[in-house]
Scaffold this active site. Structure first.
Site, PDB file in Angstrom:
ATOM      1  N   GLU A   1       0.839  -1.153  -0.003  1.00 42.47           N
ATOM      2  CA  GLU A   1       0.090   0.060  -0.128  1.00 42.47           C
ATOM      3  C   GLU A   1       0.889   1.172   0.004  1.00 42.47           C
ATOM      4  O   GLU A   1       1.837   1.471   0.688  1.00 42.47           O
ATOM      5  CB  GLU A   1      -0.933  -0.008   1.280  1.00 42.47           C
ATOM      6  CG  GLU A   1      -2.124  -0.799   1.229  1.00 42.47           C
ATOM      7  CD  GLU A   1      -3.076  -0.359   0.253  1.00 42.47           C
ATOM      8  OE1 GLU A   1      -3.217   0.755  -0.135  1.00 42.47           O
ATOM      9  OE2 GLU A   1      -4.190  -1.289   0.015  1.00 42.47           O
TER      10      GLU A   1
ATOM     11  N   ARG B   1     -18.688   1.211   0.625  1.00 44.48           N
ATOM     12  CA  ARG B   1     -17.719   0.424  -0.175  1.00 44.48           C
ATOM     13  C   ARG B   1     -18.690  -0.284  -1.533  1.00 44.48           C
ATOM     14  O   ARG B   1     -19.914  -0.102  -1.597  1.00 44.48           O
ATOM     15  CB  ARG B   1     -17.537  -0.702   0.928  1.00 44.48           C
ATOM     16  CG  ARG B   1     -16.998  -0.424   2.135  1.00 44.48           C
ATOM     17  CD  ARG B   1     -15.551   0.360   2.008  1.00 44.48           C
ATOM     18  NE  ARG B   1     -14.460  -0.561   1.261  1.00 44.48           N
ATOM     19  CZ  ARG B   1     -13.886  -1.278   1.867  1.00 44.48           C
ATOM     20  NH1 ARG B   1     -13.942  -1.853   3.019  1.00 44.48           N
ATOM     21  NH2 ARG B   1     -12.972  -2.051   1.276  1.00 44.48           N
ATOM     22  N   LEU B   2     -17.847  -0.904  -2.309  1.00 42.17           N
ATOM     23  CA  LEU B   2     -18.228  -1.605  -3.398  1.00 42.17           C
ATOM     24  C   LEU B   2     -18.678  -3.189  -2.937  1.00 42.17           C
ATOM     25  O   LEU B   2     -17.843  -3.662  -2.076  1.00 42.17           O
ATOM     26  CB  LEU B   2     -17.355  -1.557  -4.550  1.00 42.17           C
ATOM     27  CG  LEU B   2     -17.017  -0.059  -5.138  1.00 42.17           C
ATOM     28  CD1 LEU B   2     -15.956  -0.337  -6.303  1.00 42.17           C
ATOM     29  CD2 LEU B   2     -18.326   0.459  -5.271  1.00 42.17           C
TER      30      LEU B   2
ATOM     31  N   ASP C   1      -3.421   6.710  -4.852  1.00 49.55           N
ATOM     32  CA  ASP C   1      -4.407   7.343  -4.177  1.00 49.55           C
ATOM     33  C   ASP C   1      -3.563   8.304  -3.011  1.00 49.55           C
ATOM     34  O   ASP C   1      -3.390   8.085  -2.111  1.00 49.55           O
ATOM     35  CB  ASP C   1      -4.977   6.356  -3.046  1.00 49.55           C
ATOM     36  CG  ASP C   1      -5.630   4.950  -3.976  1.00 49.55           C
ATOM     37  OD1 ASP C   1      -5.591   5.136  -4.952  1.00 49.55           O
ATOM     38  OD2 ASP C   1      -5.924   4.133  -3.009  1.00 49.55           O
TER      39      ASP C   1
ATOM     40  N   GLU D   1      -1.238  -5.695  -4.791  1.00 48.51           N
ATOM     41  CA  GLU D   1      -0.339  -5.791  -3.716  1.00 48.51           C
ATOM     42  C   GLU D   1      -0.616  -6.705  -2.810  1.00 48.51           C
ATOM     43  O   GLU D   1       0.266  -6.825  -1.810  1.00 48.51           O
ATOM     44  CB  GLU D   1       0.013  -4.328  -3.394  1.00 48.51           C
ATOM     45  CG  GLU D   1      -1.017  -3.833  -2.665  1.00 48.51           C
ATOM     46  CD  GLU D   1      -2.254  -3.266  -3.367  1.00 48.51           C
ATOM     47  OE1 GLU D   1      -3.331  -3.071  -2.654  1.00 48.51           O
ATOM     48  OE2 GLU D   1      -2.115  -3.321  -4.566  1.00 48.51           O
TER      49      GLU D   1
ATOM     50  N   ASP E   1      -7.818  -2.711 -10.200  1.00 44.35           N
ATOM     51  CA  ASP E   1      -7.135  -2.350  -8.939  1.00 44.35           C
ATOM     52  C   ASP E   1      -6.530  -3.408  -8.181  1.00 44.35           C
ATOM     53  O   ASP E   1      -6.665  -4.566  -8.467  1.00 44.35           O
ATOM     54  CB  ASP E   1      -8.501  -1.716  -7.958  1.00 44.35           C
ATOM     55  CG  ASP E   1      -8.042  -0.782  -7.048  1.00 44.35           C
ATOM     56  OD1 ASP E   1      -6.865  -0.322  -6.974  1.00 44.35           O
ATOM     57  OD2 ASP E   1      -8.914  -0.326  -6.084  1.00 44.35           O
TER      58      ASP E   1
END
Length: 754
Positions: free
Chosen positions: A209, A357-358, A534, A472, A469
């Site tokens: 991240e 959120r999704l 981000d 990681e 997306d």
């Protein structure tokens, strides 16, 4: 990208006293092997040539030294009198807090003294052998160098069994050490957001991240307290163990294990890998461009994007069919050039204790987007593409009338297609409010199954591409179908990219565009486009607008030649000590920077209602429309820039060093060239109506105002006007490409006639 707000509610806490020093990303023991002495056995001095390179072992000033030259240029050399190889016994362990992987490195025994006992040829290779020692311990080593292609050499270090004092095992860590010149600058290392020159730094190479704040205090300390995801200056989704230097040479580690490129000691560059062997490639050229060409020829180049991406903005929208239609109509009426809409919430939205959120089911939420097929059809008829979102995680779908018809998680679990724990059970990874499973890309059947699922469910929704997306999150203690997580963790983004590429092929979409944030060596050959992760919705140099520019520049040097950033940033935060919400000014300045790039995409951010948006007001719509017309006016020039990425490995956004390497202007980090003809000095501070610019020698013309600047005989630094709406962008006087750029802007009624 989606959605880091899972922990943000936790920041609404009482004010506490926090340490404002290193973040948790820097916690733990961090060790780097230090080379010891170098000795030569009788008869080992001299030089051997093979395949266009030469290895020389000598005693300059009585001190033993090894050097590799190519075409008369030194491309790699040890420090006189010091070992160029070392090994150690120790322990590497990891802490993982939702994708923020933090190493703890402990080297208990070091074998740092080196002897060269033999030098010879093996086929077309030059091989050096001898012994590494440290106290009572010793181990044999072999170092090999061979020609690898135009401008490229390959090196390999293998250290054998360590023996002595009851020890009998392979080393845990090895390193190669070389000299670096006084004042030599080091660029690349993947996407690095702090500085373009990383000489003097210790750079860990671990995909993880990016972090929130990344050292900006007190924000980073507060985030660390809540979630451990504050990050530090070196945290990045896209580390690549490659650098190019101001001496026109390059170095890249091969393999995927955790490594460190340590430039923290004067005159010394150490490349350390946790494992018993290390591979590397060396590059040399007459210019930085030649070094990058050699590197990208080896690791893979990005191709030009589909023509539609050059025509206008990609509007990041969400909220359902009616809202998308309304905003598209409003933005079109304002004069915005729209190439596509990006609808990240196409698969639905869930609410957790941490916010919206999704649903990671990767199927259309027909309740949220009724009439989806008509929406896509109508947009396509208007020349507007549709993009969505997917990642490599799976969850159980929601119940009720909006439930997804397929349960991809159940399918993968039943077939044994998931990354597992040591006991074989699915490794359910915490996502903050829910858990998700990761598809095991080491299983060829799982790879094909997931590529088919994306082709059927995502591309099958009639879309033209998606954000791919994550990438990681592979845990180091996972059980895989095949392979070692220690070797595969850094490679996971490339494997994820391959799955997306295969999905495009299965869907028969040769012009499908997927864009990724995570990357490693080789990713550029698999992904059509990257984005810079981000950032805060802020101007900040550590995690805001300025950091995005530096990340794109360093990533470009590392082979990520086509990249972009979220216009306006992504991460908004509310804290007791201050809030981070996007201002209209920041949004406009970010759009002005992005207009000189390869993908012009907005993002509403993780707090849409608190962020300024391009569609908010008549003024914001007009400002964004102008930026979109600048972007669209450069379409023909952009095509040329993208072809250079495909054929020469040159990034679209170029640090001045790449275009004018010998100029004093090459020291400027806060400006860039778009291609080789267009110099841009973006405004990176709030309230500014002027901007500093470093102009290489020559006369330079502002493409919007027609005003001339600079000196024909020397580089100059100036403060130039840059009011909102008129970015500071320049072309060299009488440059044919520059002349065409100015003409294109005039045709779009954006520039003053001469």
């Amino acid at each position: 990208m989606m959605l880091r707000s899972r922990w943000l509610a936790g920041l609404l806490l009482p004010i506490v006293v926090l340490p404002l020093t290193a973040s948790t990303a820097e916690a733990g023991v961090l060790d780097t092997l230090s080379p010891g002495s170098l000795t030569l056995a009788p008869g080992t001095t001299g030089s051997l040539a093979a395949g266009g390179f030469r290895v020389t072992v000598s005693r300059p000033g009585g001190q033993a030294r090894l050097a590799v030259t190519s075409g008369g240029r030194t491309v790699w050399a040890g420090v006189p009198g010091r070992a160029f190889a070392a090994a150690g016994l120790g322990r590497l362990s990891w802490r993982d807090r939702t994708g923020m992987f933090t190493p703890s490195e402990l080297i208990a025994w070091t074998l740092a003294d080196q002897s060269i006992d033999r030098v010879g040829r093996s086929g077309g290779d030059v091989v050096v052998g001898g012994t590494l020692t440290g106290g009572p311990l010793k181990a044999p080593y072999q170092w090999r160098v061979s020609a690898a292609g135009q401008g490229r050499l390959a090196m390999h270090l293998e250290v054998g069994t360590v023996t002595g004092s009851g020890v009998h095992r392979r080393p845990d860590v090895v390193a190669l050490a070389s000299e670096r010149g006084s004042g030599e600058r080091f660029h690349g290392f993947g996407e690095q957001f702090t500085s373009f020159d990383l000489a003097g730094r210790r750079i860990p190479v671990i995909v993880r991240e990016q972090g929130i704040g990344r050292g900006r205090q007190p924000l980073t300390a507060m985030v660390d307290l809540v979630s451990g995801q504050g990050g530090s200056w070196d945290t990045t989704y896209a580390p690549i163990p490659f650098y190019a230097t101001s001496s026109n040479r390059g170095f890249a580690l091969t393999g995927g294990r955790y490594s460190v490129l340590d430039l923290s000691r004067p005159g010394l560059a150490v490349a350390q890998t946790w494992g018993p062997r290390q591979g590397a490639e060396l590059y040399a050229g007459a210019s930085p461009a030649e070094v990058l060409a050699a590197h990208t020829a080896s690791t893979g180049r990005m191709g030009a994007l589909p023509a539609w991406t050059r025509d206008g903005a990609v509007l990041g929208l969400q909220g359902g069919t009616a809202r998308v239609r309304r905003i598209v109509d409003e933005m079109s009426a304002s004069g915005t050039k729209i190439a596509a809409v990006w609808l990240q919430d196409w698969s639905g939205q869930r609410t957790t204790s941490f916010g919206d959120r999704l649903w990671w089911t990767w199927q259309l939420d027909k309740n949220r987007y009724p009439g989806w097929d008509d929406l896509v059809k109508d947009l396509h008829e208007r020349g507007i593409k549709v993009l969505t979102y997917v990642n490599p995680f799976l969850v159980d779908p929601p119940g009720g009338s909006g439930a997804a018809p397929r349960n991809l998680l159940a399918e993968a679990r039943d077939r044994g297609y998931l990354v597992a724990r040591a006991d074989g059970s699915p490794y359910m990874l915490d996502q903050g409010g829910f858990s998700a499973a990761l598809v095991d890309f080491t299983n060829p059947h799982a790879r094909l199954w997931y590529a088919r699922a994306i082709a059927t469910e995502v591309a099958g929704a009639g879309v033209d591409g998606w954000m791919a997306d994550f990438g990681e999150g592979l845990p180091f203690d996972a059980k895989l179908y095949s392979g070692d997580p220690a070797e595969l963790h850094n490679r996971w983004p490339m494997e994820w990219a391959k799955v997306n590429r295969r999905a495009c092929e299965l869907a028969d979409r040769p012009d499908c565009v997927y864009f990724m944030r995570s990357a490693y060596t080789g990713s550029a050959g698999q992904a059509p486009l990257f984005w810079a992760g981000d950032q805060l919705v802020d101007w900040d140099a550590q995690d805001g607008l300025a950091s995005a520019l530096r990340g794109m520049l360093s990533g470009g040097v590392s082979g990520m030649t086509l990249t972009h950033s979220d216009i306006g940033g992504y991460t908004g935060v509310d804290t007791p000590l201050g809030n981070y919400h996007r201002s209209a000014e920041l949004l406009q300045r970010w759009a002005e920077l992005a207009a000189f790039g390869v993908f012009f995409r907005t993002h509403e951010g993780n707090q849409p209602a608190k962020n300024a948006q391009v569609y908010d007001t008549e003024q914001s719509r007009a400002a964004f429309a102008r930026a979109s017309r600048i972007y669209a006016a450069l379409a023909d020039y952009r095509a040329t820039v993208e072809r250079e990425a495909a054929t020469r490995g040159l990034p679209a956004l170029r640090h001045t060093w790449l275009v004018h390497p010998g100029s004093p202007a090459a020291a400027a980090d806060d400006q860039f060239f778009f291609g080789s003809a267009l110099l841009v000095a973006p405004v990176l501070k709030p309230g500014a109506s002027t901007v500093p610019v470093h102009l290489p020698a020559g006369r330079w013309i502002n493409v919007f105002t027609g005003r001339a600047y600079g000196d024909r005989d020397r580089a100059v630094q100036l403060i130039v006007p840059a009011p909102l709406g008129t970015p500071a962008a320049f072309v060299r006087q009488s440059d044919p490409q520059g002349t065409e750029i100015r003409a294109a802007l005039r045709r779009a009624e954006l520039a003053t006639p001469p």
